[in-house]
Design a protein around this motif. Structure first.
Motif, PDB file in Angstrom:
ATOM      1  N   VAL A 103     -11.341  20.740  -9.379  1.00 29.49           N
ATOM      2  CA  VAL A 103     -12.229  20.234  -8.331  1.00 29.49           C
ATOM      3  C   VAL A 103     -13.174  19.201  -8.946  1.00 29.49           C
ATOM      4  CG1 VAL A 103     -14.005  20.849  -6.661  1.00 29.49           C
ATOM      5  CG2 VAL A 103     -12.133  22.428  -7.120  1.00 29.49           C
ATOM      6  N   SER A 104     -13.181  17.997  -8.400  1.00 31.79           N
ATOM      7  CA  SER A 104     -14.029  16.949  -8.963  1.00 31.79           C
ATOM      8  C   SER A 104     -15.433  17.026  -8.360  1.00 31.79           C
ATOM      9  CB  SER A 104     -13.420  15.585  -8.664  1.00 31.79           C
ATOM     10  OG  SER A 104     -13.413  15.357  -7.270  1.00 31.79           O
ATOM     11  N   PHE A 106     -16.897  14.696  -6.815  1.00 34.42           N
ATOM     12  CA  PHE A 106     -16.809  14.093  -5.483  1.00 34.42           C
ATOM     13  C   PHE A 106     -16.357  15.124  -4.455  1.00 34.42           C
ATOM     14  CE2 PHE A 106     -14.450  12.218  -2.024  1.00 34.42           C
ATOM     15  CZ  PHE A 106     -15.288  11.210  -1.588  1.00 34.42           C
ATOM     16  N   GLN A 107     -15.321  15.884  -4.816  1.00 36.47           N
ATOM     17  CA  GLN A 107     -14.782  16.867  -3.864  1.00 36.47           C
ATOM     18  C   GLN A 107     -15.796  17.949  -3.530  1.00 36.47           C
ATOM     19  OE1 GLN A 107     -11.294  17.622  -6.168  1.00 36.47           O
ATOM     20  NE2 GLN A 107      -9.953  16.583  -4.717  1.00 36.47           N
ATOM     21  N   ALA A 108     -16.516  18.425  -4.567  1.00 34.10           N
ATOM     22  CA  ALA A 108     -17.525  19.458  -4.314  1.00 34.10           C
ATOM     23  C   ALA A 108     -18.618  18.914  -3.397  1.00 34.10           C
ATOM     24  CB  ALA A 108     -18.125  19.943  -5.619  1.00 34.10           C
ATOM     25  N   ALA A 110     -18.315  16.363  -1.251  1.00 32.90           N
ATOM     26  CA  ALA A 110     -17.760  16.121   0.082  1.00 32.90           C
ATOM     27  C   ALA A 110     -17.621  17.424   0.872  1.00 32.90           C
ATOM     28  CB  ALA A 110     -16.398  15.440  -0.036  1.00 32.90           C
ATOM     29  N   THR A 111     -17.200  18.479   0.179  1.00 29.21           N
ATOM     30  CA  THR A 111     -17.052  19.771   0.860  1.00 29.21           C
ATOM     31  C   THR A 111     -18.411  20.283   1.330  1.00 29.21           C
ATOM     32  OG1 THR A 111     -15.191  20.269  -0.567  1.00 29.21           O
ATOM     33  CG2 THR A 111     -16.143  22.111   0.627  1.00 29.21           C
ATOM     34  N   VAL A 170     -12.767  31.313  -8.135  1.00 23.74           N
ATOM     35  CA  VAL A 170     -14.189  31.454  -8.443  1.00 23.74           C
ATOM     36  C   VAL A 170     -14.982  31.878  -7.194  1.00 23.74           C
ATOM     37  CG1 VAL A 170     -14.307  29.792 -10.338  1.00 23.74           C
ATOM     38  CG2 VAL A 170     -14.549  28.992  -8.008  1.00 23.74           C
ATOM     39  N   ALA A 328     -20.927  26.358  -1.998  1.00 20.27           N
ATOM     40  CA  ALA A 328     -19.900  25.314  -1.938  1.00 20.27           C
ATOM     41  C   ALA A 328     -19.739  24.600  -3.280  1.00 20.27           C
ATOM     42  CB  ALA A 328     -20.253  24.299  -0.859  1.00 20.27           C
ATOM     43  N   ALA A 331     -17.620  25.751  -7.088  1.00 24.58           N
ATOM     44  CA  ALA A 331     -16.194  25.683  -7.441  1.00 24.58           C
ATOM     45  C   ALA A 331     -15.864  24.555  -8.402  1.00 24.58           C
ATOM     46  CB  ALA A 331     -15.356  25.538  -6.178  1.00 24.58           C
ATOM     47  N   ILE A 425     -15.851  26.134   9.720  1.00 23.42           N
ATOM     48  CA  ILE A 425     -14.929  26.493   8.628  1.00 23.42           C
ATOM     49  C   ILE A 425     -15.723  26.688   7.328  1.00 23.42           C
ATOM     50  CG2 ILE A 425     -12.957  25.702   7.218  1.00 23.42           C
ATOM     51  CD1 ILE A 425     -12.081  26.332  10.047  1.00 23.42           C
ATOM     52  N   SER A 426     -16.664  25.766   7.064  1.00 25.47           N
ATOM     53  CA  SER A 426     -17.483  25.893   5.850  1.00 25.47           C
ATOM     54  C   SER A 426     -18.297  27.177   5.874  1.00 25.47           C
ATOM     55  CB  SER A 426     -18.451  24.716   5.720  1.00 25.47           C
ATOM     56  OG  SER A 426     -17.743  23.528   5.546  1.00 25.47           O
ATOM     57  N   TYR A 429     -16.691  30.452   5.288  1.00 23.83           N
ATOM     58  CA  TYR A 429     -16.489  30.717   3.861  1.00 23.83           C
ATOM     59  C   TYR A 429     -17.785  31.241   3.221  1.00 23.83           C
ATOM     60  CZ  TYR A 429     -15.461  29.975  -1.070  1.00 23.83           C
ATOM     61  OH  TYR A 429     -15.299  30.160  -2.413  1.00 23.83           O
ATOM     62  N   LEU A 432     -18.304  34.672   4.369  1.00 25.15           N
ATOM     63  CA  LEU A 432     -17.297  35.549   3.758  1.00 25.15           C
ATOM     64  C   LEU A 432     -17.680  35.924   2.329  1.00 25.15           C
ATOM     65  CD1 LEU A 432     -14.422  36.806   4.053  1.00 25.15           C
ATOM     66  CD2 LEU A 432     -13.558  34.724   2.993  1.00 25.15           C
TER      67      LEU A 432
ATOM     68  N   PRO B  44      -9.161  12.489  -7.288  1.00 25.98           N
ATOM     69  CA  PRO B  44     -10.432  13.229  -7.238  1.00 25.98           C
ATOM     70  C   PRO B  44     -11.228  12.926  -5.975  1.00 25.98           C
ATOM     71  CG  PRO B  44     -10.587  11.410  -8.795  1.00 25.98           C
ATOM     72  CD  PRO B  44      -9.174  11.397  -8.280  1.00 25.98           C
ATOM     73  N   THR B  46     -10.224  13.239  -2.659  1.00 26.60           N
ATOM     74  CA  THR B  46      -9.716  13.778  -1.395  1.00 26.60           C
ATOM     75  C   THR B  46     -10.731  14.770  -0.835  1.00 26.60           C
ATOM     76  OG1 THR B  46      -8.575  15.456  -2.643  1.00 26.60           O
ATOM     77  CG2 THR B  46      -7.272  13.547  -1.962  1.00 26.60           C
ATOM     78  N   GLN B  48     -11.484  18.503   0.700  1.00 25.62           N
ATOM     79  CA  GLN B  48     -10.908  19.853   0.690  1.00 25.62           C
ATOM     80  C   GLN B  48     -11.866  20.851   1.340  1.00 25.62           C
ATOM     81  OE1 GLN B  48      -8.082  20.024  -2.951  1.00 25.62           O
ATOM     82  NE2 GLN B  48     -10.134  20.223  -3.708  1.00 25.62           N
ATOM     83  N   PRO B  50     -13.843  24.571   1.449  1.00 21.31           N
ATOM     84  CA  PRO B  50     -14.444  25.357   0.358  1.00 21.31           C
ATOM     85  C   PRO B  50     -13.436  26.333  -0.252  1.00 21.31           C
ATOM     86  CG  PRO B  50     -15.837  25.426   2.322  1.00 21.31           C
ATOM     87  CD  PRO B  50     -14.593  24.703   2.699  1.00 21.31           C
ATOM     88  N   ASN B  53     -11.208  24.613  -2.669  1.00 22.80           N
ATOM     89  CA  ASN B  53     -11.940  24.352  -3.909  1.00 22.80           C
ATOM     90  C   ASN B  53     -11.992  25.589  -4.788  1.00 22.80           C
ATOM     91  OD1 ASN B  53     -12.445  21.718  -3.307  1.00 22.80           O
ATOM     92  ND2 ASN B  53     -14.570  22.016  -2.692  1.00 22.80           N
ATOM     93  N   ALA B  54     -12.273  26.728  -4.169  1.00 26.60           N
ATOM     94  CA  ALA B  54     -12.409  27.970  -4.928  1.00 26.60           C
ATOM     95  C   ALA B  54     -11.092  28.348  -5.606  1.00 26.60           C
ATOM     96  CB  ALA B  54     -12.876  29.089  -4.014  1.00 26.60           C
ATOM     97  N   ARG B  56      -8.763  26.085  -6.492  1.00 29.87           N
ATOM     98  CA  ARG B  56      -8.185  24.892  -7.106  1.00 29.87           C
ATOM     99  C   ARG B  56      -7.710  25.127  -8.546  1.00 29.87           C
ATOM    100  NH1 ARG B  56      -4.728  21.547  -6.306  1.00 29.87           N
ATOM    101  NH2 ARG B  56      -4.550  20.455  -8.259  1.00 29.87           N
TER     102      ARG B  56
END
Lengths: 515, 145
Positions: A103-104, A106-108, A110-111, A170, A328, A331, A425-426, A429, A432, B44, B46, B48, B50, B53-54, B56
């Motif tokens: 997980v980059s 950027f991705q963390a 963006a999420t 994780v 979030a 990860a 959706i976020s 999680y 959860l 890197p 895209t 996703q 959560p 990600n967890a 990944r």
């Protein structure tokens, strides 16, 4: 089909079918849900928003402001000094090519952003400006800037104290850093705080992360298709969310994750066009924002009203200090937890300082808020500023955009529905993770939470905005009470990481990778 | 001095042709190492959920293991059986960028890739990767048709 799958299917069908069965009497159903909901949650809302003795200022707002200020000074304005470095990290300048595929940053980011950018930026800002006047924007921006330091603190801890399981997955978040961090420092009470946080996080997930979203999505659809009972929208949403979080239909989530950023950009571009077309009013709008921030321009509660609304909506929108983002961000693959802290401080900036401000400017410029020509102050009716057509919430933002582009309400409606969906959706999680922290990891425990989550979508869509927004705010702010308490005790841990990283960055030990 | 040749695999026929050509070159050069590289297309940037990600890290390990087991290891073993020194690498990233980066790290003389003959989207993706590699690589590239 395994037994578990059969069980989940049966439970799902039961949960979904229960509501329409009861709702045979149609219209009165929404009213019953509404009344029951308001009376069940009133005490909690009253406690969280209780004013400081002798004032009308809610103690919880003061709590958030003080925390953001403390973190800002404690980390000597990290949000300003490391802003450029944060962008560098997101661009991947410091990412080891051997870690490609993890997980980059950027991705963390963006999420986490897709969990926060949404209704708070569209409806929340309209609520703030509608009650507190344009001056609320000033306090909102200030809260966003200060909140960057809170976010930095919590996300660093989220990565540092996350659980890494043998199977490579994780779990992280305030419940983990509070319990593990307190243990490490030999402080008592970590476990109790972690449990408390988890309870509030579940309530927050069901409130702001679910019911508020469902409620506003229904309002949008009803605005286009005409009025119909909310529980119908609720069931449709619940079925789709169920398909994603239980059925594992990843394709739906994937489509949403791709469309949501596009909608976000479209929203900003539209706002910018409106602002630029009315360039002659920009100066006036900022004047309204600054004047209103300190005088209130006649709005209910004066400048304190503007301040409360600004801070409240900012916190609700960017969630700094709430602890959700720490879940979030945990990860990400990094050897330096602090780097995720730097990246996360961009979140309140994008969410509040940029997007929320745009919404507020569009509403102010569009002239939807009625001004009394004689006094130059806003016309206040029933505690709110009177608007053209009596709109509030999303419909106020919608009307403001429609004043420039008549077709925009349709785009906004789709955006709101998609934002609502991705936020759900976020938060499903986040909720959860809190749920499994309390009841243990396992397919059945997870399934129970997911079903409860879907049922609340139906309740949220059926209830009216007032009680839902009150409960959502209260639950999310309750998370901040526990999380910030934990952050005060653990900020010394972040400081150590911060100083070590800073000295290695200055000495050139931490270098950019050539890509 | 030992020469190193990087061979890009794509799990299809064209990759096999690239390996066959590289093997021939290694035999001609004599003192030569072959680096068999499989790039898992990944960005890197895209979006996703959560949950994705967890999971990944776990998925990444699985992807690498599958690529090693199905594509890279059998090729390396076959080459070693024929007396060629070979090593396998699996990495995530953009095909052209990653192949070039690995070649620079390993101080390779040349990159050898196949021109994909597969049709549809796969061809488009791999085809453009080959073209991009030819345009941007820092060392000579041989495309085997």
């Amino acid at each position: 089909m395994t037994n578990l799958n059969k069980f989940s299917l049966a439970m799902g069908v039961l949960a979904m079918s229960a509501v329409p069965a009861i709702a045979q009497e149609a219209q009165t159903m929404d009213e019953k849900i509404n009344a029951g909901f308001a009376s069940a949650t009133g005490w909690f809302v009253n406690f969280i928003f209780a004013p400081l003795p002798g004032t009308s200022f809610p103690w919880i707002v003061m709590w958030l402001v003080i925390a953001a200020t403390v973190f800002t000074f404690y980390f000597s304005f990290v949000q300003l000094k490391f802003f450029k470095h944060a962008i560098s990290l997101v661009k991947g300048d410091y990412s080891d090519p051997n870690d490609a595929g993890e997980v980059s940053h950027f991705q963390a980011l963006a999420t986490a952003l897709s969990g926060t950018v949404g209704l708070g930026n569209i409806a929340g800002v309209a609520v703030a400006v509608g009650i507190g006047g344009p001056g609320a924007t000033f306090w909102m921006i200030l809260a966003g800037l200060m909140g960057m330091a809170s976010k930095f603190t919590e996300c660093t801890l989220g990565v540092k104290y996350r659980n890494e399981y043998e199977d490579g997955t994780v779990s992280g978040g305030p419940m983990y850093y509070i319990s593990k961090g307190f243990n490490e420092l030999g402080l008592p009470g970590g476990k109790i705080l972690a449990v408390l946080f988890s309870i509030f996080c579940i309530l927050g997930a069901l409130g702001g992360g679910n019911m508020f979203q469902a409620n506003q999505a229904h309002a949008q659809i009803a605005g286009i298709l005409g009025d119909y009972p909310g529980w119908i929208t609720g069931i449709v949403f619940a079925v789709v969310v169920y398909a994603v979080i239980v059925g594992g239909v990843k394709s739906i989530a994937r489509v949403t994750e791709k469309v949501v950023p596009f909608m976000g950009i479209l929203y900003c571009v539209a706002a910018l066009i409106i602002i630029l077309v009315n360039y002659d009013k920009i100066g006036w709008a900022f004047g309204q924002i600054f004047d209103g921030a300190f005088t209130g321009l006649g709005v209910a509660g004066g400048f304190v009203g503007a301040l409360i609304q600004g801070f409240k909506r900012a916190a609700f929108s960017n969630e700094a200090g709430v602890g959700s983002a720490a879940i979030a961000h945990s990860a990400v693959k990094t050897k330096e937890p602090i780097t995720e802290g730097f990246v996360s401080l961009l979140e309140p900036f994008i969410d509040t300082v940029v997007i929320c401000t745009m919404t507020a400017l569009v509403i102010t410029i569009s002239g939807q808020l009625i001004i009394d020509p004689a006094s130059g102050n806003y016309v206040v009716e029933g505690g709110k500023i009177a608007t053209v057509g009596g709109t509030s919430g999303v419909s106020l933002t919608s009307a403001a955009f429609a004043s420039a582009f008549s077709w925009f309400p349709y785009v906004l409606a789709i955006a709101v529905i998609l934002f609502a969906f991705s936020t759900m959706i976020s938060w499903s999680y986040y909720g959860l993770k809190a749920w499994t922290y309390l009841f243990g990891e396992g397919k059945t425990t997870e399934l129970i939470f997911k079903i409860i989550f879907c049922v609340f979508i139906v309740i949220g869509a059926a209830a009216s905005l007032g009680p839902v927004i009150d409960f959502s705010d209260a639950a999310i702010f309750a998370m901040a009470v526990v999380n910030i308490t934990g952050l005060y005790f653990l900020m010394s841990v972040v400081k150590k990481e911060f100083n070590s990283y800073k000295s290695r960055l200055d000495s050139g030990e931490i270098k950019k990778f050539e890509h | 001095m030992t020469a190193t040749l990087v061979v890009g695999l794509d799990g299809h026929g064209s990759g096999e042709r690239a390996v066959a050509y590289a093997k021939r070159m290694a035999e001609l050069i004599g003192d030569c190492n072959l680096l068999i590289v499989y790039i898992i297309e990944w960005s890197p940037y895209t979006f996703q959920t959560p949950e994705e990600n967890a999971e990944r890290h776990k998925r990444r390990e699985e992807e690498i293991e599958t690529a090693l087991k199905r594509v890279v290891d059998p090729t390396v073993k076959a080459l070693e059986k024929d007396g060629i020194t070979a090593k396998g690498i699996v990495r995530h990233g953009h095909v052209a960028d990653a192949l070039n980066a690995i070649s620079l790290e390993e101080k390779a003389e040349q990159i050898i890739v196949g021109r994909s003959t597969a049709s549809g989207i796969a061809e488009r993706i791999f085809g453009s990767s080959t073209a991009k590699l030819v345009m941007s690589a820092s060392i000579p590239v041989t495309v085997v048709g």
